[in-house]
Design an enzyme around this catalytic site. Structure first.
Site, PDB file in Angstrom:
ATOM      1  NE  ARG A 139      -3.299   0.049   3.004  1.00 27.78           N
ATOM      2  CZ  ARG A 139      -3.713   0.355   4.244  1.00 27.78           C
ATOM      3  NH1 ARG A 139      -3.483  -0.487   5.241  1.00 27.78           N
ATOM      4  NH2 ARG A 139      -4.350   1.487   4.473  1.00 27.78           N
ATOM      5  CE  LYS A 169      -4.830   5.803   4.039  1.00 23.16           C
ATOM      6  NZ  LYS A 169      -6.153   5.165   3.883  1.00 23.16           N
ATOM      7  CG  HIS A 170      -2.161   5.580   8.685  1.00 21.88           C
ATOM      8  ND1 HIS A 170      -1.648   4.885   7.606  1.00 21.88           N
ATOM      9  CD2 HIS A 170      -3.481   5.305   8.703  1.00 21.88           C
ATOM     10  CE1 HIS A 170      -2.619   4.196   7.015  1.00 21.88           C
ATOM     11  NE2 HIS A 170      -3.751   4.429   7.665  1.00 21.88           N
ATOM     12  CG  HIS A 182      -7.056  -2.776  10.655  1.00 26.08           C
ATOM     13  ND1 HIS A 182      -5.919  -2.465   9.950  1.00 26.08           N
ATOM     14  CD2 HIS A 182      -8.052  -2.015  10.143  1.00 26.08           C
ATOM     15  CE1 HIS A 182      -6.223  -1.550   9.030  1.00 26.08           C
ATOM     16  NE2 HIS A 182      -7.504  -1.266   9.138  1.00 26.08           N
ATOM     17  CG  ASP A 251      -6.880   4.725  11.275  1.00 29.06           C
ATOM     18  OD1 ASP A 251      -7.912   4.575  10.598  1.00 29.06           O
ATOM     19  OD2 ASP A 251      -5.820   4.100  11.042  1.00 29.06           O
TER      20      ASP A 251
END
Length: 340
Positions: A139, A169-170, A182, A251
């Site tokens: 990513r 981000k982040h 997560h 977030d």
């Protein structure tokens, strides 16, 4: 207005959501796959949200990065590549990689603007580090900070050209996290010299319209609290050393990196210095609790929101962002990526 971004439960507003959102007046909304069927449905949903609040410049955001993070998917919409492909091209032809990233972002913005989405959670400015969690992985835009900054700026420019606001981000950097936030709380023990590498792309793009914090503890700056909840990291590092004065959102509060009730976490992120709390899952009890706990948006945060949304210029609300057709943008991108 409440300083929060809410999620929705489905493809249309329920009666309860409509009544609650009209009363709570959140700063904006975030959309996921559960909210998306096709172009006509999605355009209808975003128009409905704008009509509910009477704001053409309503913040309606999505995570449409490309690669494994894409809420709008084929066959209705094109598939977009992850950030790593532009990093690979940069090895051979930096200017071509920058042009490809800009064309790709403008193509993404064209698809978003058409359905009334005004904000994209892109670009990632996280500097990829060897051995870190793969949650960032392909990513990211690379492992060299100035390359990440150059490609990231191209993404912000491409989105803006297509009438969509970008989010860096982040902050202040997720590239060293050894676990996926997560699922659990990453703790980064890097020293000042190492962390300076992570800050560099954000410092280069400190004029970005929006930013998102990381649910990561940086022990060198705050040994107890993740950035999203840390007044010292937000004030001293993000606002101070980075120099970021754009709209800052947390977030997602539902990520397992954070502990506590969702309303309490929303209040804590805003108290720590985030302009907006991000609550993604559209659970009515959580949203009601958040609205009860949060103060009204501050004058400063509202000014940052209005300034950021001016980047879109109403194009997404009208669905008329000017520029080359989507097919031309995709062809330009693909021709450049073929060089690698």
């Amino acid at each position: 207005m409440k300083p929060v971004i809410f999620g929705l439960s489905g493809e249309t507003l329920t009666a309860d959501e409509r009544a609650f959102f009209a009363e709570a007046d959140p700063a904006g909304y975030i959309l996921f796959k559960r909210n998306i069927a096709d172009r006509a449905q999605l355009r209808g949903l975003t128009d409905d949200l704008r009509a509910l609040h009477g704001r053409d410049d309503l913040l309606i955001m999505i995570d449409q990065e490309g690669g494994r993070v894409a809420r709008m998917q084929a066959p209705v919409w094109p598939s977009f590549p992850p950030g790593a492909v532009f990093d690979r091209l940069y090895d051979l032809a930096p200017s071509s990689a920058i042009a490809a990233a800009r064309a790709n972002a403008r193509a993404i913005a064209t698809t978003l603007s058409e359905v009334g989405i005004t904000v994209d959670a892109l670009p990632l400015l996280d500097v990829r580090q060897e051995g870190a969690s793969n949650i960032m992985g392909d990513r990211t835009l690379g492992g060299e900070p100035m390359r990440v900054a150059a490609l990231g700026r191209a993404v912000i420019e491409g989105l803006a050209q297509g009438g969509v606001v970008g989010i860096v981000k982040h902050m202040p950097g997720h590239g060293r996290a050894m676990v996926d936030s997560h699922h659990e709380l990453p703790i980064v023990t890097a020293d000042e010299d190492a962390l300076a590498v992570d800050l560099a792309p954000f410092q280069a793009l400190k004029d970005a319209p929006m930013g998102m914090t990381a649910h990561v503890v940086y022990t060198h700056w705050d040994s107890d609290l993740p950035a999203s909840l840390s007044p010292s990291v937000i004030e001293t590092i993000i606002r101070g050393r980075i120099g970021f004065d754009g709209l800052l959102m947390s977030d997602d509060l539902d990520m397992k990196a954070l502990n506590g009730s969702i309303p309490a976490l929303a209040a804590a992120t805003v108290a720590a210095g985030c302009d907006l709390a991000l609550n993604c899952w559209g659970r009515m009890d959580d949203m009601v609790g958040i609205a009860d706990r949060l103060p009204e948006i501050t004058v400063t945060a509202r000014a940052r929101l209005d300034r950021a949304m001016a980047v879109a210029g109403g194009a997404s609300a009208r669905g008329d962002a000017a520029g080359p057709p989507l097919e031309e943008l995709l062809a330009t991108r693909d021709a450049l990526l073929a060089l690698a």
